[in-house]
Design an enzyme around this catalytic site. Structure first.
Site, PDB file in Angstrom:
ATOM      1  N   GLU A 108      52.047  39.188  -4.785  1.00 30.17           N
ATOM      2  CA  GLU A 108      52.398  39.707  -3.462  1.00 30.17           C
ATOM      3  C   GLU A 108      53.636  40.600  -3.539  1.00 30.17           C
ATOM      4  O   GLU A 108      53.743  41.598  -2.817  1.00 30.17           O
ATOM      5  CB  GLU A 108      52.623  38.555  -2.496  1.00 30.17           C
ATOM      6  CG  GLU A 108      51.335  37.784  -2.197  1.00 30.17           C
ATOM      7  CD  GLU A 108      51.540  36.700  -1.157  1.00 30.17           C
ATOM      8  OE1 GLU A 108      51.135  36.914  -0.003  1.00 30.17           O
ATOM      9  OE2 GLU A 108      52.112  35.649  -1.511  1.00 30.17           O
TER      10      GLU A 108
ATOM     11  N   GLU B 132      46.540  30.681  -4.265  1.00 30.54           N
ATOM     12  CA  GLU B 132      46.992  29.896  -3.122  1.00 30.54           C
ATOM     13  C   GLU B 132      45.905  29.023  -2.508  1.00 30.54           C
ATOM     14  O   GLU B 132      46.157  27.879  -2.094  1.00 30.54           O
ATOM     15  CB  GLU B 132      47.568  30.833  -2.042  1.00 30.54           C
ATOM     16  CG  GLU B 132      48.944  31.382  -2.356  1.00 30.54           C
ATOM     17  CD  GLU B 132      48.916  32.658  -3.180  1.00 30.54           C
ATOM     18  OE1 GLU B 132      49.940  33.347  -3.250  1.00 30.54           O
ATOM     19  OE2 GLU B 132      47.854  32.968  -3.768  1.00 30.54           O
TER      20      GLU B 132
END
Length: 260
Positions: A114, A134
């Protein structure tokens, strides 16, 4: 110089270099990492001589992502109180008017992916591996992962990587558009530095408006993008640096830019 427990921040001329600097701990993202990153960003904003940023890492891996011990301590209330701040730490790189290059080696997982998604250009070493795991831990990327990855590689690839928690190597990352440049591991930092200094040598108004215009085009309509081009061109065509760039090219000499 060492900035704290997790990061280092140095300069090479007009280039600022942020180094993930806890190699023994796989450069994990936790509270120390995030607060140090914020302090470096404040320093960057106050340094008007910087014309580019490189984010790289010490050790064999860029970052293995979020520190799971930190994740264990996170509650819904913490997210409500802090997530906008956390998202802004990674959005900072897109909003910064100068180029930001990520130089990635080894593992680049989760929050680290990210982080690089917010950068302008991603250069991967041939040993780099990428993953957004995630979902495996019962949540979804929340610091720009679902948004920026989808813009970058398309909806199908984003779903495969995020929902499937699939790891991909550097060659596949290049093929799907997750990274822009692939180099040998030993050439990684040199390639990033060469590109950063190249862009730093251009008239800064052109670089800054180009970055803003491309970001705007990625998020808006064609007409909005064209309107921005009209505005930036009106400004740039009145600068001394534009005239100097054209004159120097015609006279076959190196230009001298003043930032005006």
């Amino acid at each position: 110089m060492s900035y704290g427990k997790r990061l280092a921040f140095n300069r090479d001329g007009k280039i600022g270099i942020i180094t993930l600097d806890n190699a023994k701990g796989f450069n994990l993202v936790g509270s120390d990492f995030l607060y140090e990153l914020e302090e470096i960003q404040k320093e960057i904003l106050n340094d008007h001589n910087l014309a580019g940023i490189i984010i790289n890492a010490n050790g064999e891996n860029f970052s293995a992502g979020i520190d799971l011990k930190f994740l264990q301590s996170v509650s819904s209330q913490f997210i409500m109180d802090n997530l906008v701040w956390l998202q802004n730490l990674y959005s900072f790189w897109q909003e910064l008017p100068i180029p930001v290059i990520a130089a990635i080696n080894g593992l680049c997982y989760g929050s680290a992916t990210e982080l690089i998604l917010g950068c302008d250009i991603r250069i991967a070493a041939d040993n780099a591996k990428f993953s957004l795991p995630e979902v495996r831990f019962g949540l979804s990327p929340d610091m720009g992962g679902t948004t920026r990855l989808t813009h970058l590689v398309g909806i199908g690839q984003a779903k495969r990587l995020i929902m499937g928690c699939e790891e991909i190597d550097a060659e596949e990352a290049l093929r799907i558009g997750l990274v822009e440049i692939l180099v040998k591991k030993e050439e990684l930092n040199e390639r990033a530095m060469k590109l950063a200094h190249k862009m730093a040598g251009f008239p800064q108004a052109g670089v800054r408006f180009a970055k803003k215009g491309i970001n705007l085009a990625n998020e808006s309509s064609v007409q909005t993008g064209l309107l921005f081009e009209q505005s930036q061109s009106t400004f740039c065509c009145g600068t001394e640096d534009l005239r100097e760039a054209v004159t120097a090219f015609l006279e076959k000499r190196k230009p001298v830019f003043t930032g005006r």
